[in-house]
Design a protein around this motif. Structure first.
Motif, PDB file in Angstrom:
ATOM      1  N   ASP A 104      18.622   3.671 -55.794  1.00 52.24           N
ATOM      2  CA  ASP A 104      17.837   3.269 -54.625  1.00 52.24           C
ATOM      3  C   ASP A 104      16.532   2.594 -55.024  1.00 52.24           C
ATOM      4  O   ASP A 104      16.057   1.688 -54.329  1.00 52.24           O
ATOM      5  N   ASP A 105      15.936   3.048 -56.127  1.00 55.53           N
ATOM      6  CA  ASP A 105      14.695   2.431 -56.601  1.00 55.53           C
ATOM      7  C   ASP A 105      14.970   1.111 -57.320  1.00 55.53           C
ATOM      8  O   ASP A 105      14.232   0.128 -57.138  1.00 55.53           O
ATOM      9  N   LYS A 162      15.533  -2.065 -55.226  1.00 52.95           N
ATOM     10  CA  LYS A 162      14.348  -2.572 -54.528  1.00 52.95           C
ATOM     11  C   LYS A 162      13.533  -3.518 -55.405  1.00 52.95           C
ATOM     12  O   LYS A 162      12.652  -4.223 -54.912  1.00 52.95           O
TER      13      LYS A 162
END
Length: 234
Positions: free
Chosen positions: A117-118, A121
């Motif tokens: 998820d990081d 980004k």
């Protein structure tokens, strides 16, 4: 899946192919050279539209000049362009590296995060790149859907999806999570060496017996053997 495949039969056939590929390519690994998560993230971004061997050749000078995110975030653009120039699309790739490194410094204290998820980004980082980094730098299972992987899993009849994210989830559903990273390596190695896009070496393929696409390439053993590569494309 092939019309005559039940779900159970598909899973069994897929896992059999994976076992045979594992026996065929015991040396399979990420073909990009790296010493740490930052290096792997950068070289994976650079590998777009070029080959791993070209990236590996450019790698030593690049990281000698900019060994970490902090250094690369402050890099001289012209010098960085010069270092990545041989890889093509050098202006775009330079911009990606600068933005990526600056985001790592600003948001993660210069360290590469170990969560998907990081990672997604970050500028220029999609699921494919994130899964390469997670699987090979952090030991977190992930499926890498590159052009080779997508081509082969459709030939194998594991999925008919063409969208990389849908391919990732469809194939991941056939295997235990612990197998995902090495499965990616085995399939990609096979795609680079035997199951080529235009003329697969069907007659030299160790998984031909379980492949619905058998016959798309030469089935004569001698003709097929002439197509086999001992390593990935230059």
């Amino acid at each position: 899946m092939p019309a005559n495949d039940s779900r159970t039969a598909l899973v069994r056939r897929a896992r059999k192919i994976n076992r045979v590929l594992a026996e065929t390519y015991p040396e399979a690994h990420c073909e990009l050279d790296f010493d740490n998560p930052f290096e792997l993230l950068v070289v994976t971004v650079l590998s777009a539209q070029t080959t791993d061997r070209r990236v590996n050749k450019a790698r030593p000078a690049l990281f000698a000049a900019y060994p970490d995110a902090t250094a690369m975030a402050a890099a001289d653009r012209a010098h960085l362009e010069q270092l990545v120039g041989p890889l093509g699309f050098f202006r775009q790739k330079t911009e990606s590296l600068l933005k990526l490194s600056q985001a790592l410094v600003a948001d993660y204290n210069g360290e590469v995060p170990g969560r998907l998820d990081d990672l997604v980004k970050l500028p220029g980082v999609g699921r494919k790149t994130a899964n390469v980094v997670l699987g090979n730098a952090f030991g977190v299972p992930g499926i890498t859907v590159d052009t080779h992987f997508g081509r082969l899993v459709r030939r194998f009849g594991w999925t008919s999806e063409t969208d990389p994210v849908k391919v990732e989830f469809a194939v991941g559903d056939l295997f235990p999570k612990r197998d995902w990273t090495m499965l990616s390596h085995y399939v990609i190695w096979h795609g680079r060496r035997i199951c080529h896009a235009k003329k697969p070496a069907c007659g030299a393929c160790p998984v031909a017996h379980w492949c619905p696409a058998y016959g798309e390439g030469p089935v004569d053993p001698v003709a097929a053997a002439a197509l086999v590569r001992t390593q990935g494309p230059a």
